[in-house]
Design an enzyme around this catalytic site. Structure first.
Site, PDB file in Angstrom:
ATOM      1  CB  SER A  49      -0.938  -0.058   1.163  1.00  0.00           C
ATOM      2  OG  SER A  49      -1.895   1.060   1.254  1.00  0.00           O
ATOM      3  CG  ASN A  50      -0.211   4.761  -1.421  1.00  0.00           C
ATOM      4  OD1 ASN A  50      -0.893   5.338  -0.814  1.00  0.00           O
ATOM      5  ND2 ASN A  50      -0.738   3.921  -2.485  1.00  0.00           N
TER       6      ASN A  50
END
Lengths: 230, 230
Positions: free
Chosen positions: A38-39
């Site tokens: 993810s980020n």
């Protein structure tokens, strides 16, 4: 009461009767039942845009990755996890949409295969095969009845050059460029600063709250939409 | 008042004077300034254990990955991101610690290199090199003045076999095995169920709130610590 009066002032109906779809937050790309890529997107900018769109009189739908934010009043929120999920939702909504704002930080890549069981710890080094995710904003811009389409470019270097080439390559009507290397205006901050580009023009939005930046962006969108579509 | 009375009842000083270090939450392993690999750990179980340890009279330190939880009263919380960060903090604390509970869902692997700039979207398929992270609970169990060390085994299949072999291989004093394939007791749930194993014994903890499971685990730890160390 002051906040309400200010909202009333903005609620000039700039986008009255318009249907706006906004993507927000990160996507999560599963590796196995427990792990993902993810980020650091917090979703705050997309949610602020949804609030500003509602205040401008638009029917507003948020297609949201996993974030820790409350749904703004009068916003229809659809939760998604992966880029594939987000694309499917957006393509289903886009035929009935006037303005599409792609604010989500969509993962560029996802694991080539998703293991149905938790992957065991194995050798000292492993190689993970990643495949490109669909480009959601480009797919929307290229769709048959494409809405006025706004992209975001979050970069750590060569900001305007990347943003401008991204706008052209993806066939966007507008792009919002911001520098995520500055922590004061980064992913988890309540502030932002940006340069908004469109074919033939640009506007610098100096550092301000995400609510203020969102209203400025909605105003610029309303201006361009009325110029182009009227 | 009832909750306070119940807490008072439990606060029998089972761990009075003991120093407890608990790890909780996921770790985040950076790929570049904006992207990371992580997992679905909410940190709820580790935080519940910290509360139960405080209620049992222990001096309690939480070494916590990124979670959306408030720090429990009387707990000293140290925030970390990566497994390397978490290991460094744990090794610094372990010399002065009686009981170490490794509840965090530490990423098994991290990217071999961390890019200082955001990685651009490139070819259709890429290969990401991952390297094994340090094994924090094994490092603590193998340290010179190792505390009573409890590990966790979150598995989706062959739960007890994996847990038992993990306990032996890593030199742990106890392991808590739970089945993360069941969403009712999974990472984001407020409930849990587990089987606690130690050399020569085990106890099944039926599904209950994480607060109840945490108290049961703390009781089992206190029993074993008094048997072994007294």
């Amino acid at each position: 009461i002051i906040a309400r009066a200010a909202a009333g002032l903005f609620s000039s109906g700039l986008l009255a009767g318009k249907r706006v779809v906004i993507t927000a937050g990160p996507t999560r790309e599963a590796l196995d039942p427990v792990r993902y890529i993810s980020n650091h997107s917090s979703g705050k900018m997309g949610y602020a845009l949804a609030r500003a769109a509602v205040d401008a009189g638009a029917q507003t739908i948020l297609v949201s990755g996993p974030v820790e934010l409350a749904t703004p009043d009068h916003v229809n929120r659809i939760d998604v996890q992966s880029a594939d999920d987000m694309l499917a939702q957006c393509l289903a909504l886009v035929a009935d949409c006037d303005i599409f704002i792609a604010c989500a930080a969509v993962a560029d890549y996802r694991p080539g295969t998703i293991s149905t069981e938790k992957i065991k710890k194995g050798p000292e080094k492993i190689s993970l095969e990643l495949v490109r995710n669909p480009d959601i904003v480009a797919a929307v811009a290229a769709s048959e009845h494409s809405p006025f389409t706004i992209g975001f470019a979050a970069e750590t270097n060569d900001l305007l050059a990347y943003a401008s080439s991204k706008m052209e390559r993806k066939g966007l009507d507008m792009i919002v460029a911001n520098d995520v290397s500055d922590p004061a205006i980064g992913f988890n901050s309540d502030h932002n600063a940006a340069t908004v580009l469109w074919p033939g023009g640009s506007r610098v939005l100096e550092e301000a709250s995400k609510a203020t930046i969102a209203r400025d962006i909605i105003r610029l969108i309303a201006d361009r939409v009325s110029l182009i579509r009227d």
